[in-house]
Scaffold this motif. Structure first.
Motif: not given
Lengths: 112, 989
Positions: A101, B687-688, A26-27, B681, A30, B735, B684, A19, A24
């Motif tokens: 992003d 994934a969260i 966000l990835r 995923a 996470l 995403l 978003r 990841m 991205s």
């Protein structure tokens, strides 16, 4: 149990790394939290699992589990919370400012 | 005492700006004068002691673990240089007081740099330890860079300064490597000890590379061919700097080192051949180039290069025979070393005086161009006298000091030829020495005659010649005189000075005093060599060649019709003739046209190095985060895997593993499944939620593995994090399915898989065997006795490892302030809202809408809120014995507040709790810090905790510990941090 957990640690770490290598933001964030979970479990596994009572001396048990990794992990959980929040805010602000992003796209724009 | 004088320039440099503020009217030069004056006085007073062969030593430990001390050693050689540094330093400071205008120039900066340089130079010549010497050596390079670039607005100054820094620090680094090799070979880095073990050194294979590397340092610092190119460019410095650094001190640091190491390297063929050869080449080349110069300071620069070559040649000749050799010519080697020292002093005197007169000419006429100067004798008779005396000494005319040392030089050159140690090329030594001396005579004559003699040239400023030729050396030194550049033209007309703004006139006495004293010294050294011979030069010679014969007692001006004297006479005749024909012979007066220029090599090298490093850097600094992350992980994989295998950490024993229950098996399976699903995923939210699932499953494991504190913490952190994610949720882009090349995907997968495998191996290896016994037993055993707490995890955090926790909350505090800063949010002002209806509506739109309209949630949360808060306080104070503590309590309190803000909106929270949470953070850190500091009052180390037992009516025996107070600090900090983060993010729209 330790063998099983070692496997879990490996998988969590691998997924975390995968990841983080993504584009991205966000990835990436996470992935970072997965990585943290993996390391916490690693610390816990190191000293052996379920070797005694919880490290509360009030329990009056014959043996307790190792308190040291727990203290380390507790510190780490709180720190990683702070770090994750900071990354999150950075990602979210940079998205507001740059409109993307995607790190590769950001890089291209920085070059121009 | 010795160290005090070593420190004096540095101390004064540090205080100078302040002192200058206090004494506004006084020129800071007078303040700076104190250092060299005191030092000169001190070193003069040491002469009687040192001349008896005793050396002063002092030592202060610096890095004792590496055996590096600030060892100072004031022996004959050190004293000679210390006298030069402080004596000429004092004269230069005196000279600069009239040269630099206190209001037009940044004089304070100038003197700070000059004092720093002075201290560094003194450090070089007084250090006995090679590493310390290296440190001071580089400090001279750096301070000389600052001094050359004093007029830093001019590009040429900067270029010259950079060039000198690059070349000398390149040599310095090579020298450091040489020093280390020498230390390896000789077992010590102290010069005095290395001299004693020179027999061991001679047999070592490391000696040759060490010698060559150190020679590189010597040659670069002393501007020897082909490294000489930095010295002419360094002439961009103000003239006092040139007079000090580039005649008497810094350029002589290389010579100093060659002299200092002579007892170690004497008799080593590569050493003396290298020194002598480069010395001779530089001597001839510098003298030849000096003739062609048209700028006064450039002429002096090349002359200095040449003279440095002369001294280096003599030092090379002095190193031919090892110490104590009984060879028939060994005594002549001593004579060469003696001549080197004598010429060193003479050169410092006459070159210092010449630089200063050049500065005076520049200062009074506004130009240093020899093609424009001339006929100044009428206007500046005193300056002329000084320049004449110094030039005569330089040219080697009796009765000046330069004559004496040049005679000694010729004698050494002839003896070197006769000695037979130089093979067939031996005749070259006296030939080069003689030729270079003839050139020296020529440029000395040019310096005096073209400046002061004849008539002034080029004063006819006609328009056709108005195009001013611009070359770095032809520019007037001083920017203030830039208007006075006259066109370059040879006109045999009488002196007329209409083009000058003012008629040139004699310099003030304060400016003339220093060069006059130096010129007088040049004369005294010649007339009375006994004035410095036995008491200063002889002890220095003893440092070069221990047990050397008396070399200065028989010196006298007249020593019969020796071959040396005949050579000198030849120099005068040929030199005079060359001077007369020079204007008509292009070879002697045109700039050298060369196909191959060392400056070009330097520039090209610099450019290519620039380009190559840029190319190399862009290979791996791609700007791609993925690349950087993969470097990190690849390194992790390789480093961990290699160490694991190398140290035998790769062993897996299945004994002692805990059994697996079905329930645990299901939890593991769920965790793995959730983890594997995360990369796939598609939204978003998914994934969260998946990540949150993993977090809660980890909580489950913490429960299973008997870690109640962890379980509590992780659960609340997970909750707060998910809240955080959801707060930012709507602001983040969807995403997207990433379009990534299959190859990249494959590489990412490989890196990920490899690091996963490495982690599994580490986990198993760490479980299966311990390299060291665990310290955990100590904590378990002493937690209650020493710290009065039953929750060992909490005791470790607040007591045993309290300092870690202390810093941890500081880090967290910084992170929260960073978040606050990034959001860059201004808290809305109430007044603005009330005054402006429109603003108020906007405000309501933003904040009222955020509140939930769910009545059930609002009603329930009121009750739950107090439950959570009460419980969080309980957890905070019970933490020392039961699961809990500051971290958990704080997170719980924050989650209660988060709940409140979700149910009633952030505004309600703010009005109910009118706190600035950033200040709460600061208070928390302060409480924790004060708890720690409190232990000082009881004469205990930082963060020592005390505890006692208190009997309370209902609760019975209770234990009260300062650790709880510390935990309160942690609590406040974490509440502050969490709320700052949540509110900052929540408010930003």
């Amino acid at each position: 149990m330790e063998l099983l957990l070692a496997l879990t640690i490996g998988i969590l770490f691998a997924v975390g790394v995968y990841m983080i290598l993504a584009r991205s933001l966000l990835r990436v964030i996470l992935g970072l939290s997965l990585l943290t979970h993996s390391v916490h479990l690693l610390l816990l596994t190191m000293s052996g699992l379920k070797a005694g009572a919880p490290p509360l001396l009030g329990e009056k048990a014959d043996s307790y589990v190792d308190p040291l990794p727990q203290a380390l992990i507790l510190t780490s959980i709180v720190i990683s919370f702070g770090v994750t929040s900071l990354y999150f805010v950075l990602a979210y602000k940079s998205y507001q400012k740059l409109g993307t992003d995607d790190t590769e796209q950001m890089r291209r724009e920085a070059d121009e | 005492m010795l160290h005090f004088f070593l420190l004096l320039p540095f101390l004064l440099a540090a205080m100078l700006p302040l002192l200058n503020k206090l004494t506004k009217e006084l020129h800071p030069g007078w303040l700076a004068m104190a250092a060299p004056a005191f030092m000169l006085f001190y070193f003069l007073s040491r002469i009687p002691e040192v001349s008896k062969g005793r050396s002063l030593t002092a030592s202060v430990p610096w890095i004792p673990s590496l055996g590096i001390n600030l060892d100072s050693n004031l022996d004959g050689l050190g004293l000679l240089f210390a006298l030069l540094i402080s004596g000429i330093g004092a004269l230069v400071v005196l000279y600069s007081i009239s040269y630099l205008h206190p209001r037009k120039e940044a004089v304070t900066r100038f003197y700070v740099c000059l004092l720093l340089f002075m201290g560094a130079m003194l450090g070089v010549v007084l250090s006995d330890h090679l590493i310390v010497l290296y440190g001071f050596w580089e400090l001279t390079s750096i301070t000389s860079f600052l001094l050359i670039a004093f007029w830093h607005k001019r590009e040429v100054s900067l270029a010259g300064a950079l060039k000198s820094l690059l070349i000398t620090s390149f040599g310095g680094l090579a020298m450091l490597a040489g020093f280390l090799l020498l230390g390896l070979a000789g077992g010590s880095l102290r010069v005095s000890e290395l001299i004693d073990s020179s027999a061991v050194l001679a047999a070592s294979p490391l000696l040759l590379p060490a010698m060559l590397l150190i020679a590189l340092g010597v040659l670069t610092k002393s501007a020897q061919f082909p490294f000489h190119i930095w010295l002419p460019d360094a002439m961009e410095a103000p003239t006092p700097v040139s007079a000090y650094l580039h005649s008497a001190t810094m350029v002589k640091a290389g010579l100093y080192l060659a002299a200092r190491l002579m007892p170690i390297f004497a008799g080593q063929a590569p050493w003396y051949i290298l020194l002598t050869t480069s010395g001779l080449i530089t001597l001839l080349y510098g003298a030849f180039r000096a003739i062609k110069q048209t700028d006064l300071k450039a002429l002096l620069a090349y002359s200095t290069i040449s003279q440095l070559g002369l001294v280096l040649t003599l030092l090379g000749l002095g190193s031919v025979y090892p110490t104590g050799s009984t060879h028939e010519y060994a005594v002549y080697s001593t004579a060469a070393a003696a001549a080197a020292l004598f010429h060193l002093v003479n050169h410092a005197a006459f070159k210092g005086a010449l630089f200063m007169t050049a500065g005076i000419v520049d200062h009074e006429t506004g130009t240093r161009d020899l093609r424009q100067l001339g006929g100044l004798l009428r206007f500046m008779p005193l300056t002329f006298t000084v320049a004449l005396a110094a030039s005569l000494s330089m040219a080697g005319v009796p009765p000046f000091g330069g004559f004496m040392s040049k005679e000694l030089f010729f004698g050494s050159a002839l003896d070197a030829m006769r000695s037979g140690s130089w093979g067939t090329a031996a005749f070259l030594i006296p030939v080069i020495a003689w030729t270079a001396s003839a050139f020296t005579f020529v440029y000395s004559a040019i310096f005096v005659w073209r400046t002061f003699g004849g008539s002034r040239r080029g004063e006819q400023a006609d328009a056709s010649h108005a195009a001013v030729q611009e070359a770095p050396h032809k520019q007037p030194n001083d920017a203030r005189h830039a208007t006075m550049r006259a066109p370059v033209q040879e006109t045999p007309q009488d002196a007329r000075y209409e083009t000058l703004q003012e008629t040139p006139h004699e310099a003030p006495l304060s400016m003339l005093l220093s060069p006059m004293l130096l010129a007088a010294a040049a004369l005294i050294f010649g007339l009375f060599p006994g004035s410095i011979g036995p008491n200063v030069l002889q002890p220095a010679l003893d440092s070069l060649q221990p047990g050397a014969a008396e070399a200065f007692t028989e010196l006298s001006l007249w020593h019969g019709w020796t071959p040396e004297l005949l050579m000198t006479l030849g120099v005068f005749i040929v030199g005079g003739a060359l001077f007369l024909i020079a204007p008509r012979v292009p070879l002697l007066n045109r700039p050298l046209r060369v196909l191959f220029s060392w400056n070009g090599v330097f520039k090209g090298g610099l450019r290519n190095a620039d380009r190559a490093s840029e190319r190399l850097t862009s290979l791996y600094l791609t700007g791609s985060m993925r690349h950087y992350a993969s470097y990190v992980f690849l390194f992790l994989i390789v480093a961990v895997a290699v160490t694991t295998f190398m140290t035998g950490g790769f062993r897996i024993s299945f004994s002692g593993m805990a059994p697996v229950t079905v329930y645990e098996g299901i939890a593991v399976a769920a965790l793995i499944a959730a983890a594997l699903a995360v990369p796939f995923a598609q939204s978003r939210m998914m994934a969260i939620i998946l990540t949150g699932t993993i977090g809660y499953l980890v909580v489950l494991f913490f429960v299973l593995f008997r870690a109640p504190d962890l379980a509590l913490t992780q659960m609340i952190v997970e909750t707060v994090s998910v809240t955080l994610f959801l707060l930012c949720f709507y602001h983040l882009p969807a995403l997207k399915r990433e379009k990534i090349a299959l190859r990249t995907k494959l590489i990412n997968g490989l890196i990920a898989a490899a690091s996963g495998i490495v982690m599994t191996v580490v986990a198993l290896g760490a479980f299966s065997g311990r390299a060291f016994p665990s310290i955990s037993d100590y904590y378990l055993k002493n937690s209650y006795e020493l710290a009065g707490g039953k929750n060992v995890v909490n005791v470790i955090l607040v007591d045993f490892r309290g300092f870690d926790t202390m810093l941890e909350i500081v880090v967290l505090g910084i992170a929260s302030y960073a978040i606050y800063g990034v959001i860059g949010l201004k808290w809305p002002e109430e007044k603005v809202v009330e005054r402006n209806g429109l603003r108020e509506r906007e405000f309501r739109l933003i904040y009222e809408d955020a509140r939930s309209n769910d009545v059930i949630l609002q009603t329930l949360s009121k009750v739950i809120l107090f439950l959570i808060l009460t419980f969080s306080f309980y957890i905070l104070f019970a933490g020392h014995h039961e699961p809990g503590g500051g971290f958990i309590g704080a997170l719980m309190t924050s989650s209660a507040l988060v709940l409140l803000s979700i149910a009633f909106g952030a505004k309600t929270v703010r009005s109910a709790l009118p706190l600035n949470f950033r200040i709460v953070t600061a208070c928390g850190i302060a409480v924790a810090l004060l708890t720690g500091i409190g232990s000082f009052a009881f004469n205990m180390p930082f963060l020592s905790h005390a505890f006692g037992y208190v009997y309370l009516p209902i609760f019975g025996k209770n234990e009260l510990a300062t650790a709880v107070l510390f935990d309160l600090g942690v609590y406040l900090t974490v509440v502050g941090i969490t709320m700052t983060i949540i509110l900052a993010i929540g408010r930003d729209k």
